[in-house]
Design an enzyme around this catalytic site. Sequence first.
Site, short mmCIF file in Angstrom:
data_model
loop_
_atom_site.label_atom_id
_atom_site.label_comp_id
_atom_site.label_asym_id
_atom_site.label_seq_id
_atom_site.Cartn_x
_atom_site.Cartn_y
_atom_site.Cartn_z
N THR A 1 45.97 40.07 39.11
CA THR A 1 44.88 39.13 39.88
C THR A 1 45.21 38.10 40.10
OG1 THR A 1 43.51 40.64 39.87
CG2 THR A 1 42.79 38.61 41.48
N SER B 1 28.45 41.61 43.49
CA SER B 1 26.97 41.84 43.99
C SER B 1 27.02 39.91 43.85
CB SER B 1 25.68 41.50 43.13
OG SER B 1 26.34 41.16 41.75
N ASN C 1 32.53 40.00 35.26
CA ASN C 1 33.14 40.63 35.11
C ASN C 1 31.99 41.76 36.14
OD1 ASN C 1 35.90 41.30 35.60
ND2 ASN C 1 35.72 39.49 34.58
N LYS D 1 46.71 31.34 42.72
CA LYS D 1 45.12 31.33 41.73
C LYS D 1 45.33 32.49 40.87
CE LYS D 1 43.21 34.93 43.23
NZ LYS D 1 42.80 35.66 42.51
N THR E 1 39.48 32.99 44.15
CA THR E 1 38.06 34.07 44.06
C THR E 1 37.45 33.80 42.97
OG1 THR E 1 39.37 35.41 42.58
CG2 THR E 1 38.98 35.60 44.98
N GLU F 1 38.91 34.35 33.16
CA GLU F 1 37.19 34.64 33.55
C GLU F 1 35.84 34.18 32.49
OE1 GLU F 1 37.55 37.08 37.60
OE2 GLU F 1 37.12 38.29 35.41
#
Length: 406
Positions: free
Chosen positions: A189, A406, A401, A178, A152, A275
């Site tokens: 996640t 979007s 995040n 992942k 992702t 991230e």
Amino acid sequence: MYLLENKGVTAPKGFYASGIHCGLKKNNSKLDLALIYSEVAGNAAGVYTKNKVKGAPIYITKEHLINKKAQAIIVNSGNANTCTGDDGLLKAKEMAEFQAKALNIKTDDVLVASTGVIGVPLNIDKIKNAIPLLSKKLSTEGSEEAAYAIMTTDKIKKQLAIEFTIGDKTVTIGAIAKGSGMIEPNMGTMLSFLTTDLNISSELLEEALRESTKISYNRVSVDGDTSTNDMVLIIANGLANNEKIVSKNNDYYNFLNALNKINVSLAKMIARDGEGATKLIECIVYNAPNKEDAEVLSKSVINSPLVKTAIFGNDANWGRILCALGYSGININPNTIDLYFKSELAEIKVCENGKAIFFDELTAKKILSKEEVKILIDMKSGTEAAVAWGCDLSYDYVKINGEYRS
């Protein structure tokens, strides 16, 4: 034992994989549907998120693993199929049914996983229409495409394989994973899929997976959020033809050591790929009264936003580490704690017996500027140790995040 960095779930005998774009992701160049398949059904086990809100695939996979057998795993990214009610459960079940029909195997032998945005109905038609191609593309070279298809916000694919011997037989474990955000001890996640040609009882396979998860994925934190869809799955098809492992003998522990090595390596990849992350942080708490305390303390430090931001800014603000130890819930004596920062450049002591000492701030800054930073914490109150992994917290974390949907 050999670590095979360019191999993945197809490294063990009898395993195939594929990855394609089915349309769940808007970007046509991004793969979003993966398949792992064994030519024979094998013993299987799973470990799942502790979040009370769980994705629909977890319920279906747990149901299919009641008999502790599996032959295939289908995974989609781009949609978590979570908080979608009975519709989500039906579609997760249909994923298994459609894939089982395409492979001519039992529906109960297909495990299901999903990752992506929560609360959006899954477009099952896109998956159904793509399954024929997904199945046709199965190959022994398909692990890399499968690794890309489950990503992702990951920046890098995560796959590994390990070879080791049991008696005169070569045994292999392969894996893809992942995870880069909503990673918190007890998994967040993150998905990990392991394959092995080992011949082992289903009971010992499950026990080994649980033990290995405790010291690997359960010690990773990116941002303190525990996700809804996390799972670790393993299939052992027995094609290495080793004498079946049915007790905790030397063969079992050889397997467990190899499993730990591959899972810890993947856990560190996940932490490094957090991230917006710029650094991997490893926190080692040692000389603690017991291993459980050491684990909680190391996780508390790794989870601290103030520690993460200090490491991002190359700031040797050791007081934030003591603070995180203090609110961990563990009964500690702050007056015995020594703290060090370490990287490939050097190691520097920044606190002794819970008090400030003189240290060269410029040297500390240089140490913290490296891509891998270690926080060493000597509790001086016992003999046990534990390690946890995480990453720094950067400006880009908020950007990624804040714009996720979007």
